[in-house]
Design an enzyme around this catalytic site. Structure first.
Site, PDB file in Angstrom:
ATOM      1  N   CYS A  23      87.007  76.454 -51.591  1.00 51.24           N
ATOM      2  CA  CYS A  23      88.666  76.354 -51.392  1.00 51.24           C
ATOM      3  C   CYS A  23      88.750  75.237 -52.126  1.00 51.24           C
ATOM      4  O   CYS A  23      89.211  74.349 -51.750  1.00 51.24           O
ATOM      5  CB  CYS A  23      88.840  75.930 -49.984  1.00 51.24           C
ATOM      6  SG  CYS A  23      89.773  77.524 -49.409  1.00 51.24           S
ATOM      7  N   TYR A  70      68.766  68.772 -60.225  1.00 56.03           N
ATOM      8  CA  TYR A  70      70.172  68.314 -59.633  1.00 56.03           C
ATOM      9  C   TYR A  70      71.002  69.455 -59.056  1.00 56.03           C
ATOM     10  O   TYR A  70      72.455  69.319 -59.272  1.00 56.03           O
ATOM     11  CB  TYR A  70      70.792  67.557 -60.688  1.00 56.03           C
ATOM     12  CG  TYR A  70      69.905  66.334 -61.225  1.00 56.03           C
ATOM     13  CD1 TYR A  70      69.546  65.206 -60.308  1.00 56.03           C
ATOM     14  CD2 TYR A  70      69.391  66.273 -62.314  1.00 56.03           C
ATOM     15  CE1 TYR A  70      68.921  64.124 -60.552  1.00 56.03           C
ATOM     16  CE2 TYR A  70      68.700  65.050 -62.931  1.00 56.03           C
ATOM     17  CZ  TYR A  70      68.549  64.053 -62.011  1.00 56.03           C
ATOM     18  OH  TYR A  70      67.638  62.957 -62.268  1.00 56.03           O
ATOM     19  N   ARG A 100      77.622  70.237 -60.388  1.00 50.72           N
ATOM     20  CA  ARG A 100      77.540  69.528 -61.873  1.00 50.72           C
ATOM     21  C   ARG A 100      78.777  69.882 -62.828  1.00 50.72           C
ATOM     22  O   ARG A 100      79.028  69.087 -63.344  1.00 50.72           O
ATOM     23  CB  ARG A 100      76.024  69.864 -62.582  1.00 50.72           C
ATOM     24  CG  ARG A 100      75.015  69.298 -61.554  1.00 50.72           C
ATOM     25  CD  ARG A 100      73.671  69.375 -62.374  1.00 50.72           C
ATOM     26  NE  ARG A 100      73.610  68.371 -63.308  1.00 50.72           N
ATOM     27  CZ  ARG A 100      74.030  68.525 -64.864  1.00 50.72           C
ATOM     28  NH1 ARG A 100      74.242  69.804 -65.012  1.00 50.72           N
ATOM     29  NH2 ARG A 100      74.016  67.400 -65.569  1.00 50.72           N
TER      30      ARG A 100
HETATM   31  N1  LLP Z   1      64.727  56.936 -63.267  1.00 50.24           N
HETATM   32  C1  LLP Z   1      65.836  56.288 -62.698  1.00 50.24           C
HETATM   33  C2  LLP Z   1      65.616  55.017 -62.303  1.00 50.24           C
HETATM   34  C3  LLP Z   1      66.743  57.266 -62.596  1.00 50.24           C
HETATM   35  O1  LLP Z   1      67.983  56.577 -61.975  1.00 50.24           O
HETATM   36  C4  LLP Z   1      66.924  58.595 -62.940  1.00 50.24           C
HETATM   37  C5  LLP Z   1      68.149  59.328 -62.924  1.00 50.24           C
HETATM   38  C6  LLP Z   1      65.700  59.004 -63.415  1.00 50.24           C
HETATM   39  C7  LLP Z   1      64.498  58.257 -63.612  1.00 50.24           C
HETATM   40  C8  LLP Z   1      65.574  60.529 -63.854  1.00 50.24           C
HETATM   41  O2  LLP Z   1      66.177  60.592 -65.028  1.00 50.24           O
HETATM   42  P1  LLP Z   1      66.136  62.073 -65.572  1.00 50.24           P
HETATM   43  O3  LLP Z   1      64.648  62.435 -66.265  1.00 50.24           O
HETATM   44  O4  LLP Z   1      66.391  63.241 -64.402  1.00 50.24           O
HETATM   45  O5  LLP Z   1      67.282  62.292 -66.474  1.00 50.24           O
HETATM   46  N2  LLP Z   1      72.862  63.726 -61.019  1.00 50.24           N
HETATM   47  C9  LLP Z   1      73.106  63.560 -62.630  1.00 50.24           C
HETATM   48  C10 LLP Z   1      71.814  63.051 -63.026  1.00 50.24           C
HETATM   49  C11 LLP Z   1      71.821  61.342 -62.450  1.00 50.24           C
HETATM   50  C12 LLP Z   1      70.518  60.802 -62.732  1.00 50.24           C
HETATM   51  C13 LLP Z   1      70.352  59.588 -61.954  1.00 50.24           C
HETATM   52  N3  LLP Z   1      69.119  58.991 -62.425  1.00 50.24           N
HETATM   53  C14 LLP Z   1      73.042  65.088 -63.158  1.00 50.24           C
HETATM   54  O6  LLP Z   1      73.025  65.999 -62.290  1.00 50.24           O
HETATM   55  O7  LLP Z   1      73.267  65.200 -64.230  1.00 50.24           O
END
Ligand code: LLP
Length: 433
Positions: free
Chosen positions: A363, A392, A332
């Site tokens: 690396c 994540y 992240r």
């Molecule tokens: N619903 C949909 C359609 C989404 O695309 C996402 C997240 C969520 C729910 C959940 O969102 P949350 O409550 O977790 O914020 N990898 C990134 C975050 C990408 C989120 C993508 N979609 C990170 O590490 O911050």
């Protein structure tokens, strides 16, 4: 001692505890790097969401955990036991959920490019809802359902055009996004109108997701207003009644002291009020509300435990502390410049008076976990924990540099339980021919 998550404390040995369990004992038992998750905290977050919908919306809704944040069979079991639904975005997440016997009717399948195989798998297993992202998918889902003699419940993913003040890569509600149908151009209305001709689709409603790590209720209320206005337009122009409104996830959590999240139930409260008020004003049916929190359920409940392997001082520049993990278990920082806090588990009671750059072992110069970590004096062999890593991290981990993924341990009621085994070198070559 104040930590970013309230399940962390210091015990009489001066060690960090998570959910009441001494991190040094976990290190000794399972080795490092190690993901540790607090089951009691996860359950309490799941309950907060469930109860908020009961309190503020007469239970006329369902929270669906966004499994992309942390997807394992054990987690799917927790979600099922707490009575929530699940949002999956791939055949792999769906497979994991079904392997845990997660009730298929409470699964919602997302994605901007679900493959034919994935859709066939989902429809074949009676997944509750498919979120239609584009017109090709509308046709394809109808075909597959027709071949199987089924009628599939669908909702449509809409871009509501909301700017949610978050990192560009995780902002999704604006028009320039690969996800969903645009409102402004009329694309969304014509897609929804088409559903009437599709004999094997049953229109249930709409979905939007405006972004992630958002600290304000306003963009959610704004999205709710925009979507309710669209529900009214759909009713007027097509006669279709919208039964469900899925407002996505995106609620923020505290990674560092300066992050100021709001209580999770406040989102549901604000959105519930908005949707009810709009329904009354516009004269449309009050829809069932769906929400998809991911990060906020699991991130604060997780820490990653590492061992410090070397400390390298570069005079007048910085001091690097290198740990036995890095971007392979937590990409992240390198992806988003994400910020984290750290604690030395074996010196958790000591004042954090020094500043270090915590680096990984890959690396890659950008393989950093924390650019400016405040810690007590660090020595080789110390146990360094990065906090709030429950979302994540495991789910985005890779085998870069052929590093095996760490094990995942759950703690609950002062006990620990291995829920994902540490990968072995043998695992790394399992598919090599
Ligand atoms: N619903 C949909 C359609 C989404 O695309 C996402 C997240 C969520 C729910 C959940 O969102 P949350 O409550 O977790 O914020 N990898 C990134 C975050 C990408 C989120 C993508 N979609 C990170 O590490 O911050």
């Amino acid at each position: 001692m104040n930590f970013v998550s309230e399940n962390l404390a210091v015990n009489e040995r001066g060690h960090l505890t998570v959910g009441g369990v001494d991190v040094m004992d976990l290190k000794e038992k399972y080795g490092t790097p190690l993901y540790v998750m607090d089951e009691d905290m996860i359950r309490s977050h799941l309950r907060t969401y469930r109860e908020a919908l009961n309190t503020y919306y007469n239970g006329n809704g369902l929270c669906q955990f966004a499994s992309k944040a942390f997807c394992t069979k054990y987690m799917c079991n927790l979600v099922a036991e707490e009575g929530l639904g699940l949002d999956v975005v791939s055949g792999g997440e769906l497979y994991t959920a079904l392997s845990a016997n997660f009730p298929a009717d409470k699964i919602c399948f997302h994605g901007n490019n679900k493959t034919k195989d994935e859709l066939t798998f989902a429809i074949g297993h009676n997944v509750g809802t498919i979120v239609i992202d584009n017109i090709y998918e509308l046709e394809q889902v109808n075909h597959i359902a027709s071949d199987m003699g089924k009628i599939q419940n669908v909702i449509f993913r809409i871009k509501p055009g909301i700017d949610a003040h978050t990192h560009d890569f995780i902002m999704t509600g604006q028009i320039d996004s690969k996800f969903g149908f645009a409102l402004e151009t009329g694309e969304a209305l014509s897609a929804v109108s088409l559903v009437k001709e599709k004999k094997h689709l049953c229109y249930q409603g709409l979905h939007c997701h405006i972004g992630s790590q958002i600290f304000d209720v306003k963009p959610f209320c704004e999205a709710a207003r925009v979507m309710m206005a669209f529900i009214k337009e759909i009713k007027d122009k097509t006669g279709l009644v919208t039964e469900e409104l899925d407002l996505g996830g995106g609620f923020g959590i505290r990674y560092v002291e300066s992050d100021d999240p709001i209580a999770y139930d406040k989102y549901i409260k604000a959105v519930s009020r908005e949707v009810k008020a709009q329904a009354e004003m516009l004269g449309v049916k009050i829809p069932k509300i769906l929400m998809e929190p991911g990060r906020s359920v699991v991130a604060p409940a997780g820490i990653t435990v590492y061992e410090v392997g070397c400390v390298k001082e570069i005079p007048n520049v910085r001091t690097y502390v290198s740990v036995d993990g890095g971007m392979a278990d937590n990409p992240r920082y390198i992806m988003y410049g994400a910020e984290y806090s750290a604690v030395l588990a074996n010196k958790a009671g000591e004042a954090a008076e020094c500043t270090y750059t915590v680096a990984g072992k890959c690396c890659e110069s950008g393989d950093i976990l924390i650019e400016q970590a405040k810690l007590p004096k660090v020595e080789v062999g110390d146990t360094l924990c990065v906090l709030s890593t429950g979302a994540y991290n495991y789910s985005m981990a890779s085998n870069y540099n052929r590093i095996p993924r760490p094990a995942v341990v759950m703690v609950s009621g002062g006990q620990d339980k291995l829920i994902v085994k540490r990968e072995t070198y043998e695992d790394l070559i399992r598919n090599d021919l």
